[in-house]
Design a protein around this motif. Structure first.
Motif, mmCIF file in Angstrom:
data_model
loop_
_atom_site.group_PDB
_atom_site.id
_atom_site.type_symbol
_atom_site.label_atom_id
_atom_site.label_comp_id
_atom_site.label_asym_id
_atom_site.label_seq_id
_atom_site.Cartn_x
_atom_site.Cartn_y
_atom_site.Cartn_z
ATOM 1 N N TRP A 178 9.371 -25.633 9.520
ATOM 2 C CA TRP A 178 10.549 -24.597 8.634
ATOM 3 C C TRP A 178 10.513 -24.009 7.658
ATOM 4 N N SER A 179 9.749 -24.015 7.215
ATOM 5 C CA SER A 179 9.936 -22.999 6.398
ATOM 6 C C SER A 179 9.124 -21.130 6.911
ATOM 7 N N HIS A 180 8.165 -21.594 7.998
ATOM 8 C CA HIS A 180 8.435 -19.982 8.780
ATOM 9 C C HIS A 180 8.981 -19.632 9.318
ATOM 10 N N THR A 181 10.222 -19.026 9.363
ATOM 11 C CA THR A 181 11.174 -18.191 9.843
ATOM 12 C C THR A 181 11.301 -17.792 11.312
ATOM 13 N N ALA A 182 10.067 -17.654 11.872
ATOM 14 C CA ALA A 182 9.522 -16.881 13.112
ATOM 15 C C ALA A 182 8.945 -18.086 14.048
ATOM 16 N N TYR A 183 8.690 -19.106 13.068
ATOM 17 C CA TYR A 183 7.962 -19.791 14.239
ATOM 18 C C TYR A 183 8.034 -19.838 15.249
ATOM 19 N N GLY A 184 9.181 -19.961 15.857
ATOM 20 C CA GLY A 184 8.997 -19.793 17.869
ATOM 21 C C GLY A 184 8.432 -18.836 18.332
ATOM 22 N N THR A 185 8.818 -17.386 17.496
ATOM 23 C CA THR A 185 7.519 -16.379 18.130
ATOM 24 C C THR A 185 6.415 -16.740 17.698
ATOM 25 N N LEU A 186 5.748 -17.263 16.781
ATOM 26 C CA LEU A 186 4.441 -17.719 16.727
ATOM 27 C C LEU A 186 4.123 -18.863 17.756
ATOM 28 N N LEU A 187 5.049 -19.473 18.395
ATOM 29 C CA LEU A 187 4.688 -20.949 19.458
ATOM 30 C C LEU A 187 4.742 -19.783 21.167
ATOM 31 N N ASP A 192 2.102 -18.240 25.932
ATOM 32 C CA ASP A 192 1.379 -17.121 26.501
ATOM 33 C C ASP A 192 0.057 -17.591 26.533
ATOM 34 N N GLN A 193 -0.871 -17.646 25.572
ATOM 35 C CA GLN A 193 -1.548 -17.760 25.729
ATOM 36 C C GLN A 193 -2.670 -18.646 26.779
ATOM 37 N N GLY A 194 -1.735 -20.100 26.466
ATOM 38 C CA GLY A 194 -2.313 -21.076 27.826
ATOM 39 C C GLY A 194 -1.670 -22.310 26.937
ATOM 40 N N MET A 195 -1.571 -22.165 25.715
ATOM 41 C CA MET A 195 -1.577 -23.774 24.798
ATOM 42 C C MET A 195 -0.401 -24.740 25.347
ATOM 43 N N ARG A 196 -0.152 -25.754 25.013
ATOM 44 C CA ARG A 196 1.285 -26.113 25.090
ATOM 45 C C ARG A 196 1.910 -27.214 24.119
ATOM 46 N N THR A 197 2.745 -27.137 23.252
ATOM 47 C CA THR A 197 3.268 -27.165 22.583
ATOM 48 C C THR A 197 4.280 -28.489 21.892
ATOM 49 N N GLY A 198 4.431 -28.882 21.540
ATOM 50 C CA GLY A 198 4.720 -30.437 20.984
ATOM 51 C C GLY A 198 5.251 -30.083 19.535
ATOM 52 N N LEU A 199 6.653 -30.716 18.281
ATOM 53 C CA LEU A 199 7.104 -30.888 18.071
ATOM 54 C C LEU A 199 7.644 -31.968 17.442
ATOM 55 N N LEU A 200 7.663 -32.796 16.115
ATOM 56 C CA LEU A 200 8.463 -34.330 15.810
ATOM 57 C C LEU A 200 8.936 -33.421 15.147
ATOM 58 N N VAL A 201 10.480 -33.953 14.965
ATOM 59 C CA VAL A 201 11.579 -33.961 14.813
ATOM 60 C C VAL A 201 11.984 -34.968 13.486
ATOM 61 N N HIS A 202 11.699 -34.840 12.448
ATOM 62 C CA HIS A 202 11.922 -35.659 11.830
ATOM 63 C C HIS A 202 13.537 -36.407 11.514
ATOM 64 N N ASP A 203 14.572 -35.683 11.452
ATOM 65 C CA ASP A 203 16.219 -35.742 10.680
ATOM 66 C C ASP A 203 16.517 -34.421 11.046
ATOM 67 N N LEU A 204 17.976 -34.158 11.255
ATOM 68 C CA LEU A 204 18.461 -32.761 11.612
ATOM 69 C C LEU A 204 19.681 -32.798 10.047
ATOM 70 N N VAL A 205 19.790 -33.849 9.155
ATOM 71 C CA VAL A 205 20.281 -33.898 8.157
ATOM 72 C C VAL A 205 20.886 -32.569 8.069
ATOM 73 N N PRO A 206 20.150 -31.091 7.510
ATOM 74 C CA PRO A 206 21.401 -30.269 7.323
ATOM 75 C C PRO A 206 22.069 -29.946 8.270
ATOM 76 N N LEU A 207 22.499 -30.360 9.172
ATOM 77 C CA LEU A 207 22.672 -30.093 10.453
ATOM 78 C C LEU A 207 23.967 -31.192 10.331
ATOM 79 N N ILE A 208 24.098 -32.240 10.163
ATOM 80 C CA ILE A 208 25.095 -33.712 10.409
ATOM 81 C C ILE A 208 25.655 -33.511 9.216
ATOM 82 N N ALA A 209 24.852 -34.009 8.456
ATOM 83 C CA ALA A 209 26.323 -33.754 6.716
ATOM 84 C C ALA A 209 25.608 -32.076 6.169
ATOM 85 N N PRO A 210 25.914 -30.751 5.812
ATOM 86 C CA PRO A 210 25.824 -29.685 5.216
ATOM 87 C C PRO A 210 26.107 -29.605 3.614
ATOM 88 N N GLU A 211 27.110 -31.022 3.356
ATOM 89 C CA GLU A 211 27.391 -31.032 1.688
ATOM 90 C C GLU A 211 26.570 -31.748 1.158
#
Length: 459
Positions: A178-187, A192-211
């Motif tokens: 997530w340090s790559h701000t345009a990661y979605g564009t990169l993927l 577009d070149q035919g690759m399949r993508t996968g992402l492993l989510v470890h947690d969503l802490v910044p959205l669950i409790a921003p404090e």
């Protein structure tokens, strides 16, 4: 970087995005749990019988951040081993609050004779200057490391002589991209070149409790998720708890749960066992992890203060915190130092090496994990793997990691956690029962399970 046409081979190649590992190594001296998890799954994937040969590759981002370039597997392993072995050459820093008058510096003794109106601002000035000096030193080291690594990495990529990704290949991001701000564009370009993508989510802490986070991070993280998740073909979570968080915060996004393995590989440079330092050989209870507000070390500080007030001091073991201060921890650390580490009943082990951490797990009476939220619970399974009882908060994925082998407590209720801890501290038979149950029941999970689950999802 243009990809080649679909290979005639029926076996697609699996590529791991390891850019975040190299970025982390620019300033980090020890790998976090996320980097370790990613490396273990990558290594397990390489060892699968069906993935022998050249079926697994590693990618870094091009210098403009718009594409990928192959990197040698040896470079990834060497970097991981260097991070894990870093602390072996450095004397472990342990704070116990037992500094004597003779150990105090001459400048500090002199300052004690100054009036408070001068002594307090002088102390703050020295503290701020020391912090600024550390920050400048870290910046200079990171700058030099970045320049050296950038030059080396460009030449390494040119000399790697590794065939680039092809259409039909799989691209997996298992770490912290997530340090790559345009990661979605990169993927999207990869897709577009035919690759399949996968992402492993470890947690969503910044959205669950921003404090619990640094200012600005929740907003940046949400924007990253909203732009990246649409570019993912297969979404994975490290636990059922994280999977449910994804479904709640991003309706319509379904994630498959990947079973986390037990324990971590030991670099080849680390051999044998490490003995505990003399300052840590008294009976102790262990808590492992970065000291930050989400990890809830403040609860344990209040608990130990109350235990010492309610019982004879000799009957209360020391609390050992293995980890370094992180987000929003300065107030807690100041409180601990103000009371002289509860007169030596708390010890802080900064950035312990793998060998020392292993010794701490082996010798602890039991471990505590009081976190207010976790995406998984690596300290829980590590403790159980060492046969050491573990008492955990009943939040997030911690009960999932501990199964039925870990007593639970409410991390918002001091009386509840005190009762849970006292049942173990003052009842050797209960502690022995928990150890026996772990020895006869706990089954470690190999990392090959996670690797196979990821692979199967694309088949």
């Amino acid at each position: 970087m243009p990809f080649l046409p679909l290979s005639s081979s029926p076996q697609p190649r699996v590529w791991f995005d390891v850019e975040d590992l190299f970025e982390y190594a620019r300033t980090g001296s020890r790998p976090s749990g996320i980097q370790r998890v990613a490396f273990e799954i990558q290594s397990a994937m390489q060892a699968l019988p069906e993935m022998q040969g050249t079926c697994v590759g590693f990618l870094r981002h091009t210098t403009d951040g718009r594409g990928f370039t192959p990197v040698k597997p040896e470079s990834v392993r060497a970097l991981h081993d260097r991070l894990c072995s870093h602390a072996l050459s450095v004397t472990t820093h342990i704070e116990t609050g037992n500094e004597s008058e003779q150990e105090a510096s001459s400048a500090r003794r002199l300052a004690r004779h100054l009036p408070a109106s001068l002594r307090v601002p002088l102390g703050q000035l020295v503290s701020h200057q020391s912090a600024a000096f550390r920050d400048v030193s870290a910046l200079l080291r990171a700058t030099g490391t970045t320049l050296r690594q950038t030059w080396t990495e460009r030449h390494t990529a040119q000399e790697a002589n590794i065939a680039p990704p092809r259409a039909g290949d799989i691209l997996l991001a298992l770490g912290a991209p997530w340090s790559h701000t345009a990661y979605g564009t990169l993927l999207e370009r990869a897709r577009d070149q035919g690759m399949r993508t996968g992402l492993l989510v470890h947690d969503l802490v910044p959205l669950i409790a921003p404090e619990w986070c640094r200012p600005g991070l929740p907003r940046v993280f949400r924007r990253w998720c909203e732009s990246t998740l649409p570019a993912i073909d297969r979404l994975f979570a490290v636990s059922h708890s994280t999977r449910d968080d994804i479904a709640r915060l991003f309706p319509g996004k379904a994630a498959s749960v990947i079973r986390m393995g037990t324990g971590f590989s030991t670099p080849r440079s680390i051999t044998g066992h490490t003995d505990l330092p003399l300052s840590l050989r008294a009976p102790f209870v262990l808590v492992v992890g970065t000291i930050e507000v989400r990890k809830n070390h403040a609860l344990l500080f209040r608990l130990w203060r109350k235990l010492l007030a309610d019982h004879p001091r000799a009957t209360i073991p020391r609390l050992v915190m293995a980890g370094s201060p992180g987000w929003l921890a300065s107030d807690l650390m100041q409180q601990i130092r103000n009371c002289n580490f509860l007169n030596g009943h708390i010890a802080l082990v900064h950035a312990p090496s793998d060998a020392l951490l292993e010794a701490l797990y082996r010798h602890a009476l039991f471990t505590l994990v009081p976190s207010l939220h976790e995406g998984w619970g690596l300290p829980v399974t590590e403790s159980l793997a060492h046969g050491t009882p573990c008492l955990i908060a009943n939040r997030g994925a911690l009960p999932e990691a501990g199964g039925r082998l870990t007593p639970l407590f409410d991390p918002d209720n001091l009386h509840d956690v005190q009762a849970c801890v006292e049942r173990v501290i003052h009842a050797p038979a209960e502690l022995a029962r928990l150890r026996s149950r772990i020895a006869t029941t706990f089954q470690p999970t190999p990392w090959s399970v996670a690797a196979q689950q990821l692979l199967s999802a694309f088949h």
